[in-house]
Motif scaffolding. Structure first.
Motif, mmCIF file in Angstrom:
data_model
loop_
_atom_site.group_PDB
_atom_site.id
_atom_site.type_symbol
_atom_site.label_atom_id
_atom_site.label_comp_id
_atom_site.label_asym_id
_atom_site.label_seq_id
_atom_site.Cartn_x
_atom_site.Cartn_y
_atom_site.Cartn_z
ATOM 1 N N PRO A 215 37.872 65.687 46.788
ATOM 2 C CA PRO A 215 36.395 66.725 46.764
ATOM 3 C C PRO A 215 35.353 65.752 46.270
ATOM 4 C CG PRO A 215 38.068 66.773 44.844
ATOM 5 C CD PRO A 215 38.887 65.796 45.821
ATOM 6 N N THR A 216 34.401 66.044 46.987
ATOM 7 C CA THR A 216 33.036 65.614 46.462
ATOM 8 C C THR A 216 32.553 66.290 45.416
ATOM 9 O OG1 THR A 216 32.713 65.159 48.982
ATOM 10 C CG2 THR A 216 30.623 65.192 47.407
ATOM 11 N N PRO A 217 32.286 66.018 44.197
ATOM 12 C CA PRO A 217 31.491 66.617 43.194
ATOM 13 C C PRO A 217 30.227 67.188 43.658
ATOM 14 C CG PRO A 217 32.037 64.374 42.631
ATOM 15 C CD PRO A 217 32.178 64.297 44.152
ATOM 16 N N ILE A 218 30.098 68.520 42.968
ATOM 17 C CA ILE A 218 29.074 69.318 43.238
ATOM 18 C C ILE A 218 28.238 69.437 42.126
ATOM 19 C CG2 ILE A 218 30.558 70.733 45.058
ATOM 20 C CD1 ILE A 218 30.399 73.023 42.967
ATOM 21 N N PRO A 219 27.069 69.650 42.327
ATOM 22 C CA PRO A 219 25.867 69.817 41.282
ATOM 23 C C PRO A 219 26.288 70.904 40.349
ATOM 24 C CG PRO A 219 24.892 69.869 43.429
ATOM 25 C CD PRO A 219 26.080 69.951 43.944
ATOM 26 N N ALA A 220 26.300 70.808 39.035
ATOM 27 C CA ALA A 220 26.501 71.877 37.988
ATOM 28 C C ALA A 220 25.326 72.931 37.949
ATOM 29 C CB ALA A 220 26.900 71.122 36.835
ATOM 30 N N ASP A 221 24.810 73.279 39.087
ATOM 31 C CA ASP A 221 23.776 74.389 39.047
ATOM 32 C C ASP A 221 24.316 75.859 38.817
ATOM 33 O OD1 ASP A 221 24.899 74.750 41.386
ATOM 34 O OD2 ASP A 221 23.137 73.964 42.420
ATOM 35 N N ASP A 222 23.657 77.040 38.942
ATOM 36 C CA ASP A 222 24.083 78.192 38.842
ATOM 37 C C ASP A 222 25.298 78.550 39.978
ATOM 38 O OD1 ASP A 222 22.524 78.919 36.825
ATOM 39 O OD2 ASP A 222 21.097 80.015 37.906
ATOM 40 N N ARG B 33 31.217 79.088 40.993
ATOM 41 C CA ARG B 33 32.274 78.768 41.876
ATOM 42 C C ARG B 33 33.420 78.362 41.087
ATOM 43 N NH1 ARG B 33 32.020 74.100 46.703
ATOM 44 N NH2 ARG B 33 34.415 74.057 46.957
ATOM 45 N N ALA B 34 33.195 77.344 40.048
ATOM 46 C CA ALA B 34 34.173 76.901 39.170
ATOM 47 C C ALA B 34 34.802 78.157 38.229
ATOM 48 C CB ALA B 34 33.402 75.813 38.134
ATOM 49 N N ILE B 35 34.023 78.912 37.865
ATOM 50 C CA ILE B 35 34.561 80.006 37.037
ATOM 51 C C ILE B 35 35.603 80.835 38.162
ATOM 52 C CG2 ILE B 35 34.028 82.527 36.274
ATOM 53 C CD1 ILE B 35 31.264 80.907 35.044
ATOM 54 N N THR B 36 35.084 81.264 39.431
ATOM 55 C CA THR B 36 36.080 81.865 40.168
ATOM 56 C C THR B 36 37.322 80.926 40.513
ATOM 57 O OG1 THR B 36 34.210 82.871 41.507
ATOM 58 C CG2 THR B 36 36.156 82.827 42.519
ATOM 59 N N LEU B 37 37.475 79.655 40.643
ATOM 60 C CA LEU B 37 38.397 79.017 40.756
ATOM 61 C C LEU B 37 39.424 78.899 39.567
ATOM 62 C CD1 LEU B 37 37.042 75.664 42.650
ATOM 63 C CD2 LEU B 37 38.894 77.235 43.345
ATOM 64 N N LEU B 38 38.778 78.845 38.382
ATOM 65 C CA LEU B 38 39.570 78.890 37.288
ATOM 66 C C LEU B 38 40.383 80.357 37.043
ATOM 67 C CD1 LEU B 38 37.055 77.525 34.466
ATOM 68 C CD2 LEU B 38 39.330 76.589 35.274
ATOM 69 N N ALA B 39 39.856 81.389 37.324
ATOM 70 C CA ALA B 39 40.244 82.713 37.342
ATOM 71 C C ALA B 39 41.487 82.870 38.572
ATOM 72 C CB ALA B 39 39.128 83.759 37.634
ATOM 73 N N GLN B 40 41.298 81.999 39.552
ATOM 74 C CA GLN B 40 42.499 81.922 40.540
ATOM 75 C C GLN B 40 43.546 81.063 40.213
ATOM 76 O OE1 GLN B 40 39.821 80.916 44.078
ATOM 77 N NE2 GLN B 40 39.440 83.197 44.072
ATOM 78 N N GLY B 41 43.472 80.539 39.014
ATOM 79 C CA GLY B 41 44.462 79.389 38.680
ATOM 80 C C GLY B 41 44.226 77.887 39.390
ATOM 81 N N GLY B 42 42.829 77.869 39.630
ATOM 82 C CA GLY B 42 42.571 76.316 39.996
ATOM 83 C C GLY B 42 42.305 75.452 38.847
ATOM 84 N N ARG C 27 38.276 73.324 20.384
ATOM 85 C CA ARG C 27 36.819 73.072 20.038
ATOM 86 C C ARG C 27 35.899 73.730 20.903
ATOM 87 N NH1 ARG C 27 33.725 68.864 22.265
ATOM 88 N NH2 ARG C 27 34.139 67.849 24.155
ATOM 89 N N ILE C 28 34.610 73.711 20.470
ATOM 90 C CA ILE C 28 33.522 74.384 21.380
ATOM 91 C C ILE C 28 32.628 72.895 21.553
ATOM 92 C CG2 ILE C 28 31.520 75.721 21.080
ATOM 93 C CD1 ILE C 28 32.920 77.536 18.967
ATOM 94 N N PRO C 29 32.758 72.803 22.801
ATOM 95 C CA PRO C 29 31.680 71.586 23.352
ATOM 96 C C PRO C 29 30.532 71.902 23.272
ATOM 97 C CG PRO C 29 32.979 72.575 25.261
ATOM 98 C CD PRO C 29 33.490 73.190 23.918
ATOM 99 N N SER C 30 29.255 70.856 23.120
ATOM 100 C CA SER C 30 28.115 71.113 23.171
ATOM 101 C C SER C 30 27.467 70.809 24.459
ATOM 102 C CB SER C 30 27.328 70.202 21.950
ATOM 103 O OG SER C 30 27.506 68.957 22.415
ATOM 104 N N HIS C 31 28.032 70.170 25.572
ATOM 105 C CA HIS C 31 27.336 70.014 26.858
ATOM 106 C C HIS C 31 26.938 71.287 27.527
ATOM 107 C CE1 HIS C 31 26.506 68.568 30.919
ATOM 108 N NE2 HIS C 31 26.789 67.263 30.402
ATOM 109 N N PRO C 32 25.863 71.263 28.069
ATOM 110 C CA PRO C 32 25.126 72.692 28.565
ATOM 111 C C PRO C 32 25.969 72.982 29.716
ATOM 112 C CG PRO C 32 23.732 70.762 28.785
ATOM 113 C CD PRO C 32 24.609 70.230 27.889
ATOM 114 N N VAL C 33 26.454 72.208 30.418
ATOM 115 C CA VAL C 33 27.182 72.640 31.618
ATOM 116 C C VAL C 33 28.536 73.429 31.075
ATOM 117 C CG1 VAL C 33 28.619 71.925 33.622
ATOM 118 C CG2 VAL C 33 26.245 70.980 33.225
#
Length: 326
Positions: A2-9, A14-23, A117-123
């Motif tokens: 997979p090609t890394p994608i920008p961490a924009d909105d 898309r990442a949230i959807t994949l997590l919810a799908q078990g990705g 833990r609660i990370p501090s990175h904005p992404v």
């Protein structure tokens, strides 16, 4: 791969959807890139172990968006843990607490404790807030190897074993979180990291204990870890040049120095010399990327100048000791 994608909105959605799908989603934190899965989804969490080649009893750290989520994961929060969370979260601190009943055994390695833990990175913060559930996320690399501090490192290590990589640039801290056990009374240091022990003790107003035989298993606690493929030797500052010269007689040598410039007499074709800053935070920020770059040279040996025995260097010293363990 997979090609890394920008961490924009759009990327985060898309990442949230994949997590919810078990990705599996790789994402930046302020320490290193994590390989995330829904911590409430057992098959998804088991994919982390498969992708990394991680032992099944090696516990994971659950990343949260807000302290309001703690009751979902921890049976109780002792005063010391609450004080550390207030002082250092969001940030590079993991707290070991007694697990709540709902926490999966696969997350804790079957133990009665859980790392949070609660990370501090904005992404990471936007991803976790949008997902609204805990994300189990060890470092996004093959187990035991050098942790990734860029999206490219993740892609090179995991390839098609990760569903999506969010590219948030190079991480700031560069080594993993400090781990403090607050599950057994007096707080105990289980892994030095991005926050030094003296800062922890100042926040608590007391000294903290050291790991004992009854300490919970935690991430990054094995004797050999964070290791490049090239054998590593740690050498004291006053012996560095002699060790490099002797090793260069037997093969090619990669060197990470801290306090010394490259001697002119060393053969530049046999000795690849890299000088990192003599300041712990800047050194830590560059360490893993440097280990990866020098490892790619295929040298016979990697010689690293040992850090000074001062508390602010403890996180770096721990990583180098484990990288050199054979």
């Amino acid at each position: 791969m997979p090609t890394p994608i920008p961490a924009d909105d759009a990327g985060i959605a898309r990442a949230i959807t994949l997590l919810a799908q078990g990705g599996l989603v790789a994402f930046p934190t302020e320490t290193v890139y994590g390989l995330g899965a829904d911590a409430t989804n057992e098959p998804a969490v088991r994919r982390i172990f498969s992708a990394k080649g991680r032992p099944a009893d090696h516990p994971l750290i659950v990343h949260l968006a807000d302290v309001a989520q703690l009751p979902d994961w921890a049976l109780d929060v002792p005063p010391a843990a609450a004080a550390l969370a207030k002082r250092f979260w969001p940030g590079a601190l993991t707290l070991i607490l007694r697990r709540a009943p709902r926490v999966l055994d696969v997350v804790t390695g079957g133990q009665d404790t859980v790392g949070l833990r609660i990370p501090s990175h904005p992404v990471a913060m936007r991803l976790l807030a949008g997902f609204a559930r805990g994300v189990a996320a060890p470092s996004a690399n093959r187990f035991g190897r050098v942790s990734p501090t860029t999206a490219a490192h993740v892609a090179a290590d995991l390839g098609d074993d990760v569903d999506l990589i969010l590219d948030g640039g190079a991480t700031d801290v560069g080594i993993e979180s400090t781990i403090i056990d607050c599950s057994r009374g007096r707080p105990v240091l289980l892994r030095p990291g991005g926050i030094s022990v003296d800062r922890i003790e100042a926040a608590l107003g007391q000294s903290i204990g050291q790991r004992d035989a009854d300490a919970p298993r935690v991430s990054g606690s094995l004797a050999s870890h964070y290791a490049p493929l090239t054998p590593v030797s740690l050498v004291a500052s006053d012996a560095l040049c002699r060790a490099v010269a002797a090793a260069a007689d037997r093969g090619t040598v990669a060197v990470i120095a801290r306090s010394q410039a490259r001697p002119d007499e060393l053969d530049r074709h046999r000795v690849h010399w890299c000088a990192l800053p003599d300041e712990p935070a800047r050194y830590a920020h560059l360490l893993y990327a440097t280990l990866r770059r020098l490892d790619a040279l295929g040298s016979t040996l990697m010689i690293i100048e040992a850090p000074p025995p001062r508390v602010e260097w403890d996180g770096v010293a721990d990583r180098l000791k484990r990288a050199a363990h054979r």
